[in-house]
Design a protein around this motif. Structure first.
Motif, PDB file in Angstrom:
ATOM      1  N   ALA A   1       0.841  -1.202   0.000  1.00 34.48           N
ATOM      2  CA  ALA A   1       0.000   0.000   0.000  1.00 34.48           C
ATOM      3  C   ALA A   1       0.874   1.248   0.000  1.00 34.48           C
ATOM      4  N   PHE A   2       0.450   2.270  -0.738  1.00 34.16           N
ATOM      5  CA  PHE A   2       1.213   3.516  -0.800  1.00 34.16           C
ATOM      6  C   PHE A   2       1.208   4.176   0.576  1.00 34.16           C
ATOM      7  N   PRO A   3       2.361   4.535   1.115  1.00 37.45           N
ATOM      8  CA  PRO A   3       2.416   5.167   2.448  1.00 37.45           C
ATOM      9  C   PRO A   3       1.807   6.563   2.423  1.00 37.45           C
ATOM     10  N   GLU A   4       0.871   6.813   3.323  1.00 39.69           N
ATOM     11  CA  GLU A   4       0.141   8.079   3.325  1.00 39.69           C
ATOM     12  C   GLU A   4       0.828   9.174   4.137  1.00 39.69           C
ATOM     13  N   ASP A   5       1.919   8.826   4.820  1.00 39.47           N
ATOM     14  CA  ASP A   5       2.532   9.787   5.740  1.00 39.47           C
ATOM     15  C   ASP A   5       3.731  10.522   5.149  1.00 39.47           C
ATOM     16  N   ILE A   6       4.004  10.349   3.866  1.00 35.35           N
ATOM     17  CA  ILE A   6       5.163  11.042   3.288  1.00 35.35           C
ATOM     18  C   ILE A   6       4.792  12.481   2.925  1.00 35.35           C
ATOM     19  N   PHE A   7       5.809  13.332   2.802  1.00 39.27           N
ATOM     20  CA  PHE A   7       5.576  14.749   2.506  1.00 39.27           C
ATOM     21  C   PHE A   7       6.783  15.296   1.764  1.00 39.27           C
TER      22      PHE A   7
ATOM     23  N   LYS B   1       6.333  21.687   4.396  1.00 41.70           N
ATOM     24  CA  LYS B   1       6.230  20.230   4.375  1.00 41.70           C
ATOM     25  C   LYS B   1       4.960  19.769   3.668  1.00 41.70           C
ATOM     26  N   THR B   2       4.827  20.130   2.420  1.00 39.35           N
ATOM     27  CA  THR B   2       3.640  19.800   1.632  1.00 39.35           C
ATOM     28  C   THR B   2       3.243  18.344   1.812  1.00 39.35           C
ATOM     29  N   PRO B   3       2.040  18.079   2.315  1.00 42.14           N
ATOM     30  CA  PRO B   3       1.630  16.686   2.536  1.00 42.14           C
ATOM     31  C   PRO B   3       1.236  16.003   1.225  1.00 42.14           C
ATOM     32  N   LEU B   4       1.184  14.694   1.279  1.00 42.27           N
ATOM     33  CA  LEU B   4       0.769  13.900   0.127  1.00 42.27           C
ATOM     34  C   LEU B   4      -0.681  14.213  -0.234  1.00 42.27           C
TER      35      LEU B   4
ATOM     36  N   ALA C   1      10.520   3.345  -4.073  1.00 36.48           N
ATOM     37  CA  ALA C   1      10.237   4.553  -4.855  1.00 36.48           C
ATOM     38  C   ALA C   1       9.810   5.723  -3.971  1.00 36.48           C
ATOM     39  N   THR C   2       9.149   5.435  -2.860  1.00 40.26           N
ATOM     40  CA  THR C   2       8.730   6.530  -1.975  1.00 40.26           C
ATOM     41  C   THR C   2       9.873   6.960  -1.057  1.00 40.26           C
ATOM     42  N   GLU C   3      10.951   6.189  -1.016  1.00 41.20           N
ATOM     43  CA  GLU C   3      12.177   6.658  -0.380  1.00 41.20           C
ATOM     44  C   GLU C   3      12.969   7.519  -1.363  1.00 41.20           C
ATOM     45  N   MET C   4      12.852   7.185  -2.634  1.00 40.17           N
ATOM     46  CA  MET C   4      13.592   7.895  -3.673  1.00 40.17           C
ATOM     47  C   MET C   4      12.967   9.236  -4.027  1.00 40.17           C
ATOM     48  N   PHE C   5      11.629   9.310  -3.989  1.00 39.58           N
ATOM     49  CA  PHE C   5      10.928  10.520  -4.446  1.00 39.58           C
ATOM     50  C   PHE C   5       9.892  10.985  -3.436  1.00 39.58           C
ATOM     51  N   ASP C   6       9.902  12.297  -3.170  1.00 36.70           N
ATOM     52  CA  ASP C   6       8.910  12.962  -2.325  1.00 36.70           C
ATOM     53  C   ASP C   6       7.718  13.398  -3.169  1.00 36.70           C
ATOM     54  N   PRO C   7       6.570  13.665  -2.530  1.00 36.44           N
ATOM     55  CA  PRO C   7       5.462  14.302  -3.251  1.00 36.44           C
ATOM     56  C   PRO C   7       5.885  15.664  -3.804  1.00 36.44           C
ATOM     57  N   ALA C   8       5.121  16.168  -4.761  1.00 36.65           N
ATOM     58  CA  ALA C   8       5.462  17.422  -5.427  1.00 36.65           C
ATOM     59  C   ALA C   8       5.553  18.586  -4.444  1.00 36.65           C
ATOM     60  N   PHE C   9       6.441  19.527  -4.754  1.00 36.94           N
ATOM     61  CA  PHE C   9       6.722  20.685  -3.902  1.00 36.94           C
ATOM     62  C   PHE C   9       5.467  21.502  -3.625  1.00 36.94           C
ATOM     63  N   ASP C  10       4.695  21.796  -4.668  1.00 40.77           N
ATOM     64  CA  ASP C  10       3.522  22.661  -4.515  1.00 40.77           C
ATOM     65  C   ASP C  10       2.244  21.890  -4.213  1.00 40.77           C
ATOM     66  N   THR C  11       2.007  20.808  -4.948  1.00 52.05           N
ATOM     67  CA  THR C  11       0.693  20.145  -4.920  1.00 52.05           C
ATOM     68  C   THR C  11       0.619  18.913  -4.035  1.00 52.05           C
ATOM     69  N   GLY C  12       1.778  18.309  -3.730  1.00 51.56           N
ATOM     70  CA  GLY C  12       1.755  17.065  -2.968  1.00 51.56           C
ATOM     71  C   GLY C  12       1.426  15.852  -3.815  1.00 51.56           C
ATOM     72  N   ASP C  13       1.270  16.054  -5.118  1.00 49.99           N
ATOM     73  CA  ASP C  13       0.997  14.916  -6.011  1.00 49.99           C
ATOM     74  C   ASP C  13       2.239  14.034  -6.113  1.00 49.99           C
ATOM     75  N   TRP C  14       2.017  12.745  -6.201  1.00 47.26           N
ATOM     76  CA  TRP C  14       3.136  11.820  -6.420  1.00 47.26           C
ATOM     77  C   TRP C  14       2.932  11.205  -7.798  1.00 47.26           C
ATOM     78  N   LYS C  15       3.468  11.897  -8.788  1.00 48.24           N
ATOM     79  CA  LYS C  15       3.318  11.459 -10.175  1.00 48.24           C
ATOM     80  C   LYS C  15       4.559  11.844 -10.949  1.00 48.24           C
ATOM     81  N   GLY C  16       4.763  11.190 -12.090  1.00 46.40           N
ATOM     82  CA  GLY C  16       5.936  11.448 -12.896  1.00 46.40           C
ATOM     83  C   GLY C  16       5.727  12.549 -13.919  1.00 46.40           C
TER      84      GLY C  16
END
Length: 359
Positions: free
Chosen positions: A186-192, A199-202, A214-229
């Protein structure tokens, strides 16, 4: 080249120093060849003002020759250590055995790059590398620490680019495709986003399941918190700061709450060696159990990212990424039946993920 040329008259005294110089010369040259194709490879025995271009094939043949020479020199006694001060050896602190294993591991790397170009050469060089002795555990991995002394440009490059200079280094859509769903976690919901002072939340935009590395390698987006490529290779006019700040960005650039300026560069990791061996075995080039090496490589990579506790579940999972590849080596399709989840594709997928960010 200067080091080798100057020390050759005293080869008995500096055999190991010359060997290490040859290994590093091959490593740096191979990086250029793999990026650009045919390039000059100046001789170290004489000064060449304008060395001729060499084909990729000729470069690679020279790599194998020089690596074999270097390994042979490391097998012999030398009057002096590699460097006068072990602190000068940034990779292995004058450890001859580790340099030898690194040289053989490089030989295996370059051999497998010929797997669909020159099969017989690939087989021969891979066999020599394995028999001579490649890295056997994570302690043999090669890391190059940056200077990180406060001078301009001396920090770990990605930390400097993204944090010091403030430009997001984004995850690509291709990478997102490979890590989505595979492993079934499951995608971890506590990353930011750690770079943003707030500390933009997910956000809600992220895969339901993900390869947890991958969630250790990449944080959610700076502005939106989106986790997308982000789309790879966008024209300059389309790649804007706003777009970059709306896509996932590198997330391993902080340590203990501060920018990780001294993070060492990954030159070659043990996990890559495992995947190279697995590939050679799966292709039938060398003897051995490809599944064992594959799983050893995955375990090493999860350990590298601090996730050893969850790797067993990952390796048992039949959940497939968006390319159709699962992590379970026994859940596979025969190449004759299509592509996406063949054993070779599993190996290459894992090698690609494990190579992030520097290799």
């Amino acid at each position: 080249n200067i080091v080798i040329r100057n020390l050759l008259p005293e080869v008995e005294d500096f055999r190991h120093t010359i060997a290490v110089a040859k290994i590093w010369r091959v490593f740096t040259q191979a990086s250029g060849v793999d990026f650009f194709g045919p390039i000059p490879f100046a001789k170290y025995t004489e000064i060449e003002e304008n060395p001729p271009y060499m084909s990729v094939q000729d470069n690679y043949n020279q790599f194998f020759t020089e690596l074999e020479e270097a390994i042979g020199m490391l097998d012999q006694k030398s009057t002096n250590t590699i460097f006068v001060n072990s602190n000068s050896d940034l990779l292995y602190a004058n450890n001859v055995a580790k340099w030898r294993a690194f040289a053989n591991s490089l030989r295996l790397r370059y051999a497998l790059r010929l797997s669909e170009v020159d099969v017989e050469k690939c087989k021969a060089e891979a066999k020599k590398a394995i028999e001579s002795g490649v890295m056997t555990d994570r302690n043999g991995s090669a890391y190059l620490p940056p200077k990180a002394n406060g001078d301009w440009g001396q920090d770990y490059n990605y930390t400097m680019f993204q944090i010091t200079w403030g430009g997001a280094i984004n995850m690509t859509q291709t990478f997102e495709k490979l890590v989505t769903n595979i492993g079934g976690a499951a995608f971890p919901e506590d990353i930011f986003n750690e770079r943003n002072k707030d500390k933009t939340p997910l956000s809600k935009i992220h895969p339901a399941k993900v390869d947890l590395r991958a969630t250790e390698m990449f944080d959610p987006a700076f502005d939106t918190g989106d986790w997308k490529g982000i789309t790879y290779g966008l024209p300059t006019a389309e790649y804007t700061a706003t777009l970059a700040k709306s896509c996932a960005e590198m997330g391993f650039l902080y340590k203990n709450g501060a920018p990780y300026k001294s993070r060492p560069y990954d030159v070659m990791l043990f996990e890559e060696v495992c995947f190279l061996k697995a590939e050679a075995m799966e292709r039938g080039f060398i003897a051995g159990d490809a599944k064992t090496e594959y799983e050893k490589g995955v375990r090493a990579s999860f350990t590298t990212w601090g996730l050893a506790a969850v790797v067993d579940d990952y390796l048992k999972s039949n959940e497939k990424n968006l390319a159709g590849t699962s992590a379970n080596y026994d859940d596979y399709q025969d190449p004759a039946g299509g592509t996406g989840n063949t054993r070779l594709e599993k190996i290459i997928t894992q090698k690609y993920i494990a190579a992030f960010p520097d290799v």
